[in-house]
Design a protein around this motif. Structure first.
Motif, PDB file in Angstrom:
ATOM      1  N   LEU A   1     -45.174  -8.842 -30.726  1.00  0.00           N
ATOM      2  CA  LEU A   1     -45.964  -8.164 -29.313  1.00  0.00           C
ATOM      3  C   LEU A   1     -47.139  -7.435 -29.770  1.00  0.00           C
ATOM      4  CD1 LEU A   1     -43.092  -7.690 -26.893  1.00  0.00           C
ATOM      5  CD2 LEU A   1     -44.879  -9.139 -26.531  1.00  0.00           C
ATOM      6  N   ASP A   2     -46.984  -6.377 -31.018  1.00  0.00           N
ATOM      7  CA  ASP A   2     -47.959  -5.515 -31.494  1.00  0.00           C
ATOM      8  C   ASP A   2     -49.183  -6.374 -32.047  1.00  0.00           C
ATOM      9  OD1 ASP A   2     -46.273  -3.574 -30.685  1.00  0.00           O
ATOM     10  OD2 ASP A   2     -45.492  -2.986 -32.720  1.00  0.00           O
ATOM     11  N   ARG A   3     -48.885  -7.535 -32.434  1.00  0.00           N
ATOM     12  CA  ARG A   3     -49.727  -8.544 -33.193  1.00  0.00           C
ATOM     13  C   ARG A   3     -50.879  -8.733 -32.173  1.00  0.00           C
ATOM     14  NH1 ARG A   3     -48.119  -7.282 -37.982  1.00  0.00           N
ATOM     15  NH2 ARG A   3     -47.646  -8.676 -39.383  1.00  0.00           N
ATOM     16  N   LEU A   4     -50.430  -8.780 -30.787  1.00  0.00           N
ATOM     17  CA  LEU A   4     -51.513  -9.016 -29.769  1.00  0.00           C
ATOM     18  C   LEU A   4     -52.275  -8.110 -29.478  1.00  0.00           C
ATOM     19  CD1 LEU A   4     -48.795 -11.043 -27.405  1.00  0.00           C
ATOM     20  CD2 LEU A   4     -50.339 -11.923 -29.534  1.00  0.00           C
ATOM     21  N   ALA A   5     -52.140  -6.695 -29.725  1.00  0.00           N
ATOM     22  CA  ALA A   5     -52.819  -5.664 -29.506  1.00  0.00           C
ATOM     23  C   ALA A   5     -54.360  -5.714 -29.531  1.00  0.00           C
ATOM     24  CB  ALA A   5     -52.402  -4.319 -30.096  1.00  0.00           C
ATOM     25  N   ALA A   6     -54.855  -6.554 -30.826  1.00  0.00           N
ATOM     26  CA  ALA A   6     -56.178  -6.929 -31.005  1.00  0.00           C
ATOM     27  C   ALA A   6     -56.981  -7.744 -30.401  1.00  0.00           C
ATOM     28  CB  ALA A   6     -56.476  -7.125 -32.586  1.00  0.00           C
ATOM     29  N   ALA A   7     -56.119  -8.450 -29.379  1.00  0.00           N
ATOM     30  CA  ALA A   7     -56.631  -9.584 -28.614  1.00  0.00           C
ATOM     31  C   ALA A   7     -57.715  -9.308 -27.794  1.00  0.00           C
ATOM     32  CB  ALA A   7     -55.585 -10.553 -27.842  1.00  0.00           C
ATOM     33  N   PRO A   8     -58.710  -9.945 -27.451  1.00  0.00           N
ATOM     34  CA  PRO A   8     -59.742  -9.555 -26.080  1.00  0.00           C
ATOM     35  C   PRO A   8     -59.023  -9.339 -24.939  1.00  0.00           C
ATOM     36  CG  PRO A   8     -60.800 -11.057 -27.640  1.00  0.00           C
ATOM     37  CD  PRO A   8     -59.201 -10.972 -28.119  1.00  0.00           C
ATOM     38  N   ARG A   9     -59.385  -8.596 -23.970  1.00  0.00           N
ATOM     39  CA  ARG A   9     -58.916  -8.522 -22.788  1.00  0.00           C
ATOM     40  C   ARG A   9     -59.754  -9.376 -21.621  1.00  0.00           C
ATOM     41  NH1 ARG A   9     -53.710  -6.857 -23.303  1.00  0.00           N
ATOM     42  NH2 ARG A   9     -53.580  -5.276 -24.981  1.00  0.00           N
ATOM     43  N   HIS A  10     -59.205 -10.222 -21.108  1.00  0.00           N
ATOM     44  CA  HIS A  10     -59.785 -11.041 -19.878  1.00  0.00           C
ATOM     45  C   HIS A  10     -58.628 -11.246 -18.835  1.00  0.00           C
ATOM     46  CE1 HIS A  10     -62.993 -12.072 -22.820  1.00  0.00           C
ATOM     47  NE2 HIS A  10     -62.043 -12.699 -23.528  1.00  0.00           N
ATOM     48  N   ARG A  11     -59.221 -11.217 -17.685  1.00  0.00           N
ATOM     49  CA  ARG A  11     -58.389 -11.337 -16.394  1.00  0.00           C
ATOM     50  C   ARG A  11     -57.718 -12.557 -16.539  1.00  0.00           C
ATOM     51  NH1 ARG A  11     -61.524 -10.828 -10.865  1.00  0.00           N
ATOM     52  NH2 ARG A  11     -62.289 -12.297 -11.846  1.00  0.00           N
ATOM     53  N   ASP A  12     -58.255 -13.627 -16.983  1.00  0.00           N
ATOM     54  CA  ASP A  12     -57.832 -15.050 -16.988  1.00  0.00           C
ATOM     55  C   ASP A  12     -57.300 -15.422 -18.315  1.00  0.00           C
ATOM     56  OD1 ASP A  12     -60.346 -14.946 -18.180  1.00  0.00           O
ATOM     57  OD2 ASP A  12     -60.998 -16.824 -16.632  1.00  0.00           O
ATOM     58  N   THR A  13     -56.395 -14.540 -18.928  1.00  0.00           N
ATOM     59  CA  THR A  13     -56.041 -14.635 -20.419  1.00  0.00           C
ATOM     60  C   THR A  13     -54.516 -15.107 -20.195  1.00  0.00           C
ATOM     61  OG1 THR A  13     -57.490 -13.284 -21.456  1.00  0.00           O
ATOM     62  CG2 THR A  13     -55.234 -13.746 -22.433  1.00  0.00           C
ATOM     63  N   GLY A  14     -54.310 -16.168 -20.959  1.00  0.00           N
ATOM     64  CA  GLY A  14     -52.601 -16.681 -21.070  1.00  0.00           C
ATOM     65  C   GLY A  14     -52.164 -16.629 -22.683  1.00  0.00           C
TER      66      GLY A  14
ATOM     67  N   LEU B   1     -45.882  -8.713 -19.907  1.00  0.00           N
ATOM     68  CA  LEU B   1     -47.359  -8.541 -20.376  1.00  0.00           C
ATOM     69  C   LEU B   1     -48.030  -8.723 -18.858  1.00  0.00           C
ATOM     70  CD1 LEU B   1     -47.472 -10.771 -23.356  1.00  0.00           C
ATOM     71  CD2 LEU B   1     -47.618  -8.145 -23.296  1.00  0.00           C
ATOM     72  N   GLY B   2     -47.325  -9.102 -17.757  1.00  0.00           N
ATOM     73  CA  GLY B   2     -48.082  -9.391 -16.794  1.00  0.00           C
ATOM     74  C   GLY B   2     -49.092 -10.462 -16.898  1.00  0.00           C
TER      75      GLY B   2
ATOM     76  N   ARG C   1     -58.126 -19.237 -18.957  1.00  0.00           N
ATOM     77  CA  ARG C   1     -59.330 -19.739 -19.410  1.00  0.00           C
ATOM     78  C   ARG C   1     -59.443 -19.268 -21.021  1.00  0.00           C
ATOM     79  NH1 ARG C   1     -58.451 -22.636 -16.132  1.00  0.00           N
ATOM     80  NH2 ARG C   1     -59.603 -23.243 -14.210  1.00  0.00           N
ATOM     81  N   HIS C   2     -58.619 -18.338 -21.122  1.00  0.00           N
ATOM     82  CA  HIS C   2     -58.810 -17.694 -22.335  1.00  0.00           C
ATOM     83  C   HIS C   2     -57.147 -17.505 -23.096  1.00  0.00           C
ATOM     84  CE1 HIS C   2     -62.947 -16.543 -22.005  1.00  0.00           C
ATOM     85  NE2 HIS C   2     -62.577 -15.951 -20.850  1.00  0.00           N
ATOM     86  N   LEU C   3     -57.175 -18.308 -24.353  1.00  0.00           N
ATOM     87  CA  LEU C   3     -55.858 -18.480 -24.957  1.00  0.00           C
ATOM     88  C   LEU C   3     -55.581 -17.211 -25.975  1.00  0.00           C
ATOM     89  CD1 LEU C   3     -55.479 -22.112 -25.584  1.00  0.00           C
ATOM     90  CD2 LEU C   3     -54.353 -20.572 -23.857  1.00  0.00           C
ATOM     91  N   VAL C   4     -54.525 -16.584 -25.964  1.00  0.00           N
ATOM     92  CA  VAL C   4     -53.974 -15.838 -27.034  1.00  0.00           C
ATOM     93  C   VAL C   4     -52.857 -16.476 -27.749  1.00  0.00           C
ATOM     94  CG1 VAL C   4     -52.977 -13.525 -27.541  1.00  0.00           C
ATOM     95  CG2 VAL C   4     -54.873 -13.595 -25.977  1.00  0.00           C
ATOM     96  N   VAL C   5     -52.738 -16.628 -28.938  1.00  0.00           N
ATOM     97  CA  VAL C   5     -51.830 -17.458 -29.771  1.00  0.00           C
ATOM     98  C   VAL C   5     -50.899 -16.252 -30.572  1.00  0.00           C
ATOM     99  CG1 VAL C   5     -51.021 -19.213 -31.160  1.00  0.00           C
ATOM    100  CG2 VAL C   5     -52.942 -19.364 -29.702  1.00  0.00           C
TER     101      VAL C   5
ATOM    102  N   PHE D   1     -57.634 -16.457 -29.733  1.00  0.00           N
ATOM    103  CA  PHE D   1     -57.238 -15.549 -30.549  1.00  0.00           C
ATOM    104  C   PHE D   1     -55.879 -15.747 -31.316  1.00  0.00           C
ATOM    105  CE2 PHE D   1     -54.346 -11.779 -31.491  1.00  0.00           C
ATOM    106  CZ  PHE D   1     -55.230 -10.863 -32.263  1.00  0.00           C
ATOM    107  N   ILE D   2     -55.982 -15.715 -32.528  1.00  0.00           N
ATOM    108  CA  ILE D   2     -54.568 -16.264 -33.328  1.00  0.00           C
ATOM    109  C   ILE D   2     -54.133 -15.001 -33.856  1.00  0.00           C
ATOM    110  CG2 ILE D   2     -53.896 -18.038 -34.889  1.00  0.00           C
ATOM    111  CD1 ILE D   2     -55.224 -19.242 -32.578  1.00  0.00           C
ATOM    112  N   ALA D   3     -52.793 -14.680 -33.547  1.00  0.00           N
ATOM    113  CA  ALA D   3     -52.108 -13.661 -34.025  1.00  0.00           C
ATOM    114  C   ALA D   3     -51.693 -13.938 -35.366  1.00  0.00           C
ATOM    115  CB  ALA D   3     -51.029 -13.145 -33.435  1.00  0.00           C
ATOM    116  N   ALA D   4     -51.650 -13.062 -36.422  1.00  0.00           N
ATOM    117  CA  ALA D   4     -51.005 -13.336 -37.844  1.00  0.00           C
ATOM    118  C   ALA D   4     -49.403 -13.374 -37.529  1.00  0.00           C
ATOM    119  CB  ALA D   4     -51.390 -11.947 -38.743  1.00  0.00           C
ATOM    120  N   PRO D   5     -48.759 -13.955 -38.630  1.00  0.00           N
ATOM    121  CA  PRO D   5     -47.193 -14.219 -38.922  1.00  0.00           C
ATOM    122  C   PRO D   5     -46.878 -12.575 -38.958  1.00  0.00           C
ATOM    123  CG  PRO D   5     -48.360 -15.904 -40.037  1.00  0.00           C
ATOM    124  CD  PRO D   5     -49.485 -15.059 -39.547  1.00  0.00           C
TER     125      PRO D   5
END
Length: 245
Positions: A114-127, A155-156, A184-188, A214-218
């Motif tokens: 979960l912490d790896r996702l902190a750097a992901a851009p914030r968009h309202r339509d993110t999944g 995460l909501g 519309r915007h993917l966070v992996v 956005f691709i999170a690191a292992p």
């Protein structure tokens, strides 16, 4: 003699994977002074776990603890590893090898992911795609699906599990699920310990679905992963002590 800790990873043709495992084991050594710590692999990388165990036996050790560096309890943990250990103990009289639980869905590892996702851009339509290796074992896949459900509440955001192999949904199918929910915007998110061919495939497919994904690191370069390895070893050693009490 203090039982050696033999950390065993799957192994990969990608040298980044073994290098990451060796770096993780170095951190484990620093966190467990006085414990002999060895890296090993099931296949594809060296040294093999069977070779490490036989070498320990030849050096006079009669107990060892194997800690599987695996995030799921599937075929490798349930079948491959026990068979390899049995092949060693059958030819090494008096050698007791105890296997710890896999790292699994430990809360510390979940926190790292979960912490790896902190750097992901914030968009309202993110999944979020929670990417994992995938297995023929339904129970192992269900653990990842359960994580995805829990993350969605936390995460909501819409979250779907997404697997690299062996089962569905794969990345395109999971991305389609999220698209149907307005994403519309993917966070992996990564449910992998180390880089390698499968995480690369996931990144490629995710970027086909969303070039800006956005691709999170292992996970393995976070010291909390080493904490979990040491904890698994300590629990297994306690079991050995009870066995001989």
């Amino acid at each position: 003699m203090t039982p050696p800790l033999v950390a065993v990873a799957h192994g990969s043709r990608d040298p980044r994977s073994a290098a990451t495992v060796r770096a993780l084991v170095d951190v484990v050594r620093a966190q467990a002074p006085g414990v002999p710590v060895h890296e090993s692999f099931l296949d594809l990388s060296e040294p093999l776990v069977t070779d490490v165990l036989r070498s320990l036996y030849a050096d006079g050790h009669r107990t060892a603890v194997v800690v599987p560096l695996l995030l799921g309890s599937a075929f490798h943990a349930r079948v491959d590893l026990p068979a390899l250990i049995a092949s060693v103990t059958e030819s090494c009289p008096g050698f007791v090898v105890r296997t710890s639980d896999v790292l699994g869905a430990d809360p510390a590892l979940e926190a790292v992911a979960l912490d790896r996702l902190a750097a992901a851009p914030r968009h309202r339509d993110t999944g979020v795609l929670l990417s994992a290796v995938g297995s023929s074992n339904a129970t192992a896949n269900a653990v990842v699906a359960s994580l995805a459900t829990r993350w969605e509440a936390r995460l909501g955001l819409p979250v779907s599990e997404a697997f690299a192999s062996a089962t569905q949904p794969d990345i395109p199918a999971a991305a389609g699920r999220l698209r149907a929910r307005g994403v519309r915007h993917l966070v992996v998110a990564s449910w992998f310990l180390a880089p390698g061919l499968l995480p690369d495939r996931i990144a490629r497919l995710a970027r086909e679905a969303d070039p800006g994904a956005f691709i999170a690191a292992p996970l393995a370069d976070d010291p909390r992963v080493a904490d979990v390895v040491v904890a698994r070893y300590a629990t297994a050693v306690s079991g050995l002590l009870r066995q001989y009490a």
